[in-house]
Write a protein that holds these residues in place. Structure first.
Motif, PDB file in Angstrom:
ATOM      1  N   GLY A 238       0.687  -1.127   0.079  1.00 60.30           N
ATOM      2  CA  GLY A 238       0.019   0.003   0.096  1.00 60.30           C
ATOM      3  C   GLY A 238       0.926   1.296  -0.035  1.00 60.30           C
ATOM      4  O   GLY A 238       0.246   2.270   0.328  1.00 60.30           O
ATOM      5  N   SER A 239       2.284   1.108  -0.647  1.00 59.96           N
ATOM      6  CA  SER A 239       2.888   2.351  -0.557  1.00 59.96           C
ATOM      7  C   SER A 239       3.073   3.119  -1.882  1.00 59.96           C
ATOM      8  O   SER A 239       3.561   4.164  -1.848  1.00 59.96           O
ATOM      9  N   ALA A 240       2.477   2.557  -2.771  1.00 63.54           N
ATOM     10  CA  ALA A 240       2.145   3.333  -4.016  1.00 63.54           C
ATOM     11  C   ALA A 240       1.490   4.868  -4.057  1.00 63.54           C
ATOM     12  O   ALA A 240       0.740   4.828  -3.411  1.00 63.54           O
ATOM     13  N   SER A 241       1.890   5.723  -4.572  1.00 62.62           N
ATOM     14  CA  SER A 241       1.508   7.206  -4.667  1.00 62.62           C
ATOM     15  C   SER A 241       0.333   7.082  -5.524  1.00 62.62           C
ATOM     16  O   SER A 241       0.387   6.597  -6.344  1.00 62.62           O
ATOM     17  N   ASN A 242      -0.706   7.891  -5.086  1.00 62.97           N
ATOM     18  CA  ASN A 242      -1.719   8.241  -6.068  1.00 62.97           C
ATOM     19  C   ASN A 242      -1.048   9.485  -7.006  1.00 62.97           C
ATOM     20  O   ASN A 242      -0.508  10.263  -6.691  1.00 62.97           O
ATOM     21  N   VAL A 243      -1.646   9.180  -8.448  1.00 65.23           N
ATOM     22  CA  VAL A 243      -1.231  10.025  -9.405  1.00 65.23           C
ATOM     23  C   VAL A 243      -2.166  11.497  -9.192  1.00 65.23           C
ATOM     24  O   VAL A 243      -3.171  11.489  -8.723  1.00 65.23           O
ATOM     25  N   PRO A 244      -1.410  12.523  -9.379  1.00 65.75           N
ATOM     26  CA  PRO A 244      -1.971  14.027  -8.948  1.00 65.75           C
ATOM     27  C   PRO A 244      -2.873  14.211 -10.351  1.00 65.75           C
ATOM     28  O   PRO A 244      -2.551  13.490 -11.177  1.00 65.75           O
ATOM     29  N   GLU A 245      -4.104  14.616 -10.052  1.00 66.75           N
ATOM     30  CA  GLU A 245      -5.141  15.001 -11.005  1.00 66.75           C
ATOM     31  C   GLU A 245      -4.547  15.969 -11.843  1.00 66.75           C
ATOM     32  O   GLU A 245      -4.006  16.938 -11.675  1.00 66.75           O
ATOM     33  N   PHE A 246      -5.048  15.629 -13.201  1.00 66.41           N
ATOM     34  CA  PHE A 246      -4.768  16.798 -14.173  1.00 66.41           C
ATOM     35  C   PHE A 246      -5.638  18.137 -13.908  1.00 66.41           C
ATOM     36  O   PHE A 246      -6.932  18.207 -13.679  1.00 66.41           O
ATOM     37  N   PRO A 247      -4.960  19.365 -13.882  1.00 69.39           N
ATOM     38  CA  PRO A 247      -5.382  20.564 -13.522  1.00 69.39           C
ATOM     39  C   PRO A 247      -6.546  20.652 -14.499  1.00 69.39           C
ATOM     40  O   PRO A 247      -6.244  20.722 -15.625  1.00 69.39           O
ATOM     41  N   SER A 248      -7.730  21.509 -14.091  1.00 73.25           N
ATOM     42  CA  SER A 248      -8.995  21.326 -15.023  1.00 73.25           C
ATOM     43  C   SER A 248      -8.573  22.697 -16.049  1.00 73.25           C
ATOM     44  O   SER A 248      -9.328  22.652 -17.299  1.00 73.25           O
ATOM     45  N   LYS A 249      -7.655  23.507 -15.888  1.00 68.66           N
ATOM     46  CA  LYS A 249      -7.514  24.528 -16.764  1.00 68.66           C
ATOM     47  C   LYS A 249      -6.565  24.257 -17.976  1.00 68.66           C
ATOM     48  O   LYS A 249      -6.505  24.920 -19.006  1.00 68.66           O
ATOM     49  N   LEU A 250      -6.066  22.942 -17.847  1.00 72.74           N
ATOM     50  CA  LEU A 250      -5.178  22.709 -18.937  1.00 72.74           C
ATOM     51  C   LEU A 250      -5.888  22.309 -20.335  1.00 72.74           C
ATOM     52  O   LEU A 250      -6.867  21.879 -20.373  1.00 72.74           O
ATOM     53  N   ASP A 251      -5.175  22.897 -21.370  1.00 70.06           N
ATOM     54  CA  ASP A 251      -5.680  22.645 -22.741  1.00 70.06           C
ATOM     55  C   ASP A 251      -5.411  21.132 -23.216  1.00 70.06           C
ATOM     56  O   ASP A 251      -4.130  20.691 -23.202  1.00 70.06           O
ATOM     57  N   TRP A 252      -6.250  20.608 -23.986  1.00 71.61           N
ATOM     58  CA  TRP A 252      -5.996  19.155 -24.579  1.00 71.61           C
ATOM     59  C   TRP A 252      -6.022  19.117 -26.210  1.00 71.61           C
ATOM     60  O   TRP A 252      -6.454  20.114 -26.743  1.00 71.61           O
ATOM     61  N   LEU A 253      -5.315  18.309 -26.595  1.00 76.18           N
ATOM     62  CA  LEU A 253      -5.175  17.939 -28.210  1.00 76.18           C
ATOM     63  C   LEU A 253      -5.788  16.380 -28.530  1.00 76.18           C
ATOM     64  O   LEU A 253      -5.322  15.705 -27.739  1.00 76.18           O
ATOM     65  N   ASN A 254      -6.512  16.097 -29.757  1.00 77.69           N
ATOM     66  CA  ASN A 254      -6.769  14.975 -29.914  1.00 77.69           C
ATOM     67  C   ASN A 254      -7.784  14.403 -29.001  1.00 77.69           C
ATOM     68  O   ASN A 254      -8.238  13.257 -29.277  1.00 77.69           O
ATOM     69  N   THR A 255      -8.429  15.000 -28.149  1.00 86.13           N
ATOM     70  CA  THR A 255      -9.129  14.691 -27.091  1.00 86.13           C
ATOM     71  C   THR A 255      -9.755  15.686 -26.475  1.00 86.13           C
ATOM     72  O   THR A 255      -9.331  16.885 -26.252  1.00 86.13           O
TER      73      THR A 255
END
Length: 711
Positions: A47-64
Motif C-alpha cells: 500500500g505504499s504506491a502514491s496516487n497520481v495527481p489529477e490533471f488541473p482543469s485549466k489545461l488545454d488538450w489536443l486529440n481529445t
C-alpha cells in the motif's frame, strides 16, 4: 515517492537487454512478466504506491476532450509520456509509443503525452498542435506549460515515462529512450495483473484527432518543409518536403520540375524517382560537379544520394535503424547513423559534413571511399568549445553551412540556442553568438535579443547559411525570425520577423513567419526560407532598396499521390526547365532522325554524366521507334529509326538531357524535347531523313540556343 521492490525491478529491466537465444526468448519474456506481476502484487500489498495527481482543469488538450484520471481513465493502464517537441530523444521514442498503442489497441490501455515545454515558444498551444500534426501523434496530449505534473512527479528529464494503474496508483517511472521492450513487458504484466483482479474497464477514450480537423494537410503542396538547396546555374531549387517524405524540385521561380519520392509514403527504398521512399528528410546539399543531391533522411537515420543524371536514389550510409556509434569509420550502409538533420558539401575534399542531431556530433562522409565517421564532438549534450574534436560537445546541432574559404563550418546548435564555428582542420569549435559562455551544461540560456557575441539571445535556431561575403543568416526558429550574424564582429541583427508566429508578407519589421527552419541564397542576395509551420517557401531580395518578405508561388506542385503514377506514353506536361522544339515528322512510312548536339567553344560534354535521350509516343502500336532510349556518342551524335504500323497520324517526342562542363567547373545540363508530328502516311512516299542539330548556350553568361533543321 517510494516504489516497493523498485531496485529489483530495475535490475530486471537491465536483464531485458541481454542477448537471449531464440528457443529461450518466449520463456524469458514470460519469466520477466511473472516477476513484474510479483512486483505489482507486492506494491499493492504494501500500500505504499502514491496516487497520481489529477490533471488541473485549466489545461488545454489536443486529440481529445479534457481527461481526468478518476473520471475518464479509471480502470485503464495509463502511460504518461513527458516530452517537449524540440527534444530529439522525445522524437526517437514516438515509434515506441506507436508500437505500444498498436499492440494494446484492443486493451484498456492509453498513452497520454504530457507536453512539458523547455522553450517559451513550446508553451503555445498552436505550436504544440503543429508538432502533433508534424509527428502524426494520435494519442491524447495535454499542454502542461507550467509543468505542474512534472514537479509533482519529480520528473527531471525528457523523455520520462510514468505508468499509472487502473486505480490511479503510480506503478513505475523510467527516463530516457531505448525502453520499448521494458515498457512492453511492464504494460503486459500490468494488464494481466489488474485483469485478474477485475479492476480493468473497457470504456474507450473518445478521440478527436487534430489531423482530421486540419484540411491543409491534404491540400497543401508542401507539408512542414524542412531544408533547401539550390543549383543556381541550372535554375533549380530543391525542397525537403519533410512530412510528404519526398524531395520537390522547382525552378528558382517556383515552377515544378520533378519530385523524388512520388508516393509520399514512409520507407527506405532506393531506385527510380517514382519508387524511392524517404522518412521525413531534412538537410540537403548539392554537388554541382556530379549533379548529385545529398539528403539527410532523418527518421531513416540515413544519408541518401539523388542522382539526377540516372534519375535514381541510393543509400550512402545508415540502414533505417537508429545507431549508437559515437566513432564511426564504417563504409556504406554498414555504418549506422542517428537522426542526421542537416548537411553541407565541401567540394575540394569532396566531403559531406553532417549535423548529427541524434547524438550531438558533427560527422563527415567521404564521397570518394564511402566511409562515414565522427568529425567533431564527444557525444555529450552540452555547449562546450575546445581546440580539438574530442574537447568539443554539441547540443542537438540542426543546421550547418560552409564558410566561403572552406576552412570552417558554422553550426546552428539548437538546444544551446547558439551559433558555433568548427575548424575543418582540427575539429575544434568556438562560440560566435548566443548560448552560455561559462557553463556548458546550461542549455536554458535562450531568448530574443540582438547584440554582440554572448550578449545575443536566440531560441532554438534550426537553420544557418553563409553567403559568399561571409555574412551568416540564421533561421531563429522559435523566435520566428531571420537574423544576420557578422562572424568577424559577432554582431547579430534581426532581418525579418516580429517575434510572434503568424503569416504576413511585407516590410520585414512587420512580416511574420512560423518556425522557419531552413535558409539558402538563390542568386546574388535573394534569400529563400522554409517557413515550416506555414507550409510555404518565403524569400527576401537583399538587393532591393527596401527589401520585403514575399511568398514564393509554387506552380504545378501538388501533394503526392498515394500510388505511383503510371508512365504515360506521352507526357503532355513537361517540366519548367525544358526547351520545347516542334518538328514536322513528315508523312513517310519509315525514316531516320540524325541528332547532333554541340556545345560552345571552351565547353565539353561531361565524362561522368553521359548525355542521353528517350522516346515516347501518344498512341500505342501505331509506330515503332528504335532505340527508345540511349546515350549520345562522345561527339554528341545519336541516331533514331522509325517505322509506321498504321497510316494514322501520331505524335512522338524525343526527350534529351545534355550534360556539359567548362574545364573542371560544375556540371551544367540542358533539357530539350523535340515534339515530332507525324502526318497521315502518304502512299509511295520516300524514306525520310531528318537532321536535328542543337547548339547549347551556357546559362552563364546568358545566351540563346540555336536550332538548325535540315531535311
Amino acid at each position: 515517492m517510494q516504489y516497493a521492490s523498485l531496485k529489483g525491478l530495475m535490475n530486471l529491466f537491465t536483464k531485458v537487454n541481454q542477448p537471449i537465444s531464440g528457443k529461450n526468448e518466449g520463456k524469458s519474456r514470460s519469466s520477466r512478466i511473472q516477476q513484474m506481476k510479483s512486483y505489482l502484487s507486492d506494491l499493492e500489498a504494501r500500500g505504499s504506491a502514491s496516487n497520481v495527481p489529477e490533471f488541473p482543469s485549466k489545461l488545454d488538450w489536443l486529440n481529445t476532450a479534457p481527461l481526468q484520471f478518476r473520471r475518464n481513465l479509471k480502470g485503464r493502464v495509463v502511460l504518461l509520456d513527458f516530452w517537449t517537441y524540440c527534444c530529439i530523444n522525445c522524437m526517437h521514442v514516438l515509434p515506441d509509443l506507436e508500437y505500444l498503442e498498436r499492440k494494446y489497441g484492443d486493451k484498456p490501455f492509453t498513452v497520454v503525452g504530457v507536453h512539458s515545454a523547455k522553450f517559451d515558444n513550446e508553451k503555445d498551444l498552436e505550436a504544440i498542435r503543429n508538432a502533433v500534426l508534424r509527428y502524426n501523434i494520435t494519442h491524447p496530449v495535454v499542454n502542461d506549460g507550467d509543468m505542474y505534473l512534472w514537479r509533482e512527479l519529480g520528473v527531471n528529464s525528457w523523455p520520462t515515462f510514468v505508468v499509472v494503474g487502473p486505480n490511479g496508483k503510480i506503478l513505475l517511472q523510467i527516463a530516457g529512450e531505448g525502453h520499448r521492450e521494458d515498457l512492453d513487458n511492464f504494460i503486459d504484466a500490468a494488464l494481466q495483473f489488474y485483469g485478474e483482479k477485475k479492476l480493468l474497464e473497457s470504456t474507450r477514450i473518445p478521440l478527436a484527432l487534430e489531423k482530421d480537423n486540419d484540411p491543409r494537410l491534404s491540400t497543401s503542396p508542401l507539408k512542414f518543409p524542412g531544408k533547401l538547396a539550390v543549383d543556381v546555374l541550372n535554375n533549380r531549387l530543391f525542397i525537403s518536403d519533410s512530412n510528404h517524405n519526398r524531395i520537390v524540385v522547382t525552378d528558382l521561380q517556383g515552377n515544378f520540375i520533378i519530385q523524388v519520392g512520388a508516393t509520399g509514403e514512409e520507407g527506405l527504398n532506393d531506385g527510380t524517382f517514382d519508387h524511392a521512399t524517404f522518412n521525413r528528410p531534412q538537410g540537403l546539399a548539392y554537388n554541382p560537379k556530379k549533379n548529385l543531391l545529398y539528403v539527410a533522411d532523418t527518421e531513416n537515420h540515413a544519408l541518401r544520394e539523388v542522382d539526377f543524371v540516372n534519375e535514381i536514389v541510393r543509400t550512402l550510409a545508415g540502414n533505417g535503424t537508429k545507431g549508437s556509434d559515437y566513432v564511426g569509420g564504417g563504409q556504406g550502409t554498414d555504418q549506422v547513423l542517428n537522426s542526421p538533420w542537416d548537411l553541407c558539401y565541401e567540394p575540394f575534399s569532396e566531403m559531406v559534413y553532417i549535423a548529427m542531431a541524434g547524438q550531438h556530433q558533427i560527422w563527415e562522409h567521404n564521397t570518394l571511399n564511402g566511409v562515414t565517421r565522427v568529425f567533431s564532438g564527444d557525444g555529450y549534450e552540452r555547449n562546450l568549445n575546445g581546440s580539438s574534436s574530442t574537447s568539443t560537445s554539441f547540443a542537438q546541432p540542426s543546421g550547418i553551412t560552409l564558410a566561403p574559404d572552406s576552412q570552417e563550418v558554422y553550426v546552428a546548435d539548437s538546444e544551446s540556442s547558439s551559433i558555433r564555428s568548427v575548424d575543418l582542420k582540427t575539429g575544434g569549435s568556438r562560440l560566435l553568438a548566443g548560448g552560455d559562455p561559462l557553463f556548458p551544461d546550461n542549455l536554458f540560456r535562450f531568448g530574443d535579443h540582438d547584440g554582440i557575441g554572448t550578449d545575443v539571445l536566440l531560441q532554438h535556431p534550426l537553420g544557418v547559411f553563409c553567403r559568399k561575403d561571409g555574412q551568416i543568416y540564421i533561421a531563429d526558429s522559435y523566435n520566428h525570425k531571420i537574423k544576420k550574424l557578422d562572424p568577424i564582429t559577432r554582431k547579430v541583427a534581426t532581418v525579418a520577423g516580429t517575434g510572434n508566429a503568424g503569416f504576413k508578407d511585407g516590410p520585414p519589421q512587420l512580416a511574420r513567419l512560423s518556425e522557419p527552419s531552413g535558409i539558402v541564397e538563390a542568386g546574388e542576395g535573394r534569400l529563400l526560407i522554409t517557413d515550416t509551420n506555414n507550409n510555404i517557401i518565403r524569400y527576401i531580395d537583399l538587393n532591393e532598396k527596401d527589401p520585403m518578405l514575399h511568398t514564393l508561388e509554387l506552380r504545378g506542385v501538388q501533394p503526392p499521390s498515394s500510388k505511383p503514377k503510371l508512365l504515360k506514353r506521352l507526357r503532355r506536361r513537361l517540366s519548367a526547365d525544358t526547351e520545347i522544339i516542334k518538328i514536322d515528322g513528315g508523312s513517310s512510312k519509315e525514316g531516320v532522325f540524325y541528332l547532333t548536339v554541340s556545345v560552345p567553344e571552351g565547353y565539353h560534354f561531361s565524362k561522368e554524366a553521359r548525355s542521353k535521350f528517350d522516346v515516347e509516343t501518344d498512341l500505342a502500336d501505331v509506330i515503332n521507334i528504335e532505340p527508345i532510349n540511349g546515350v549520345f556518342s562522345p561527339d554528341g551524335s545519336a541516331t533514331v529509326h522509325f517505322r509506321r504500323n498504321s497510316a494514322s497520324p501520331v505524335m512522338g517526342r524525343i526527350n534529351c538531357k545534355v550534360y556539359y562542363c567548362k574545364e573542371d567547373e560544375v556540371c551544367l545540363y540542358q533539357s530539350v524535347a523535340f515534339d515530332v508530328t507525324f502526318r497521315e502516311e502518304q502512299p509511295e512516299s520516300s524514306e525520310a531523313v531528318v537532321k536535328l542539330s542543337y547548339t547549347v548556350a551556357p546559362r552563364v553568361p546568358s545566351g540563346t540556343s540555336q536550332l538548325i533543321l535540315a531535311k
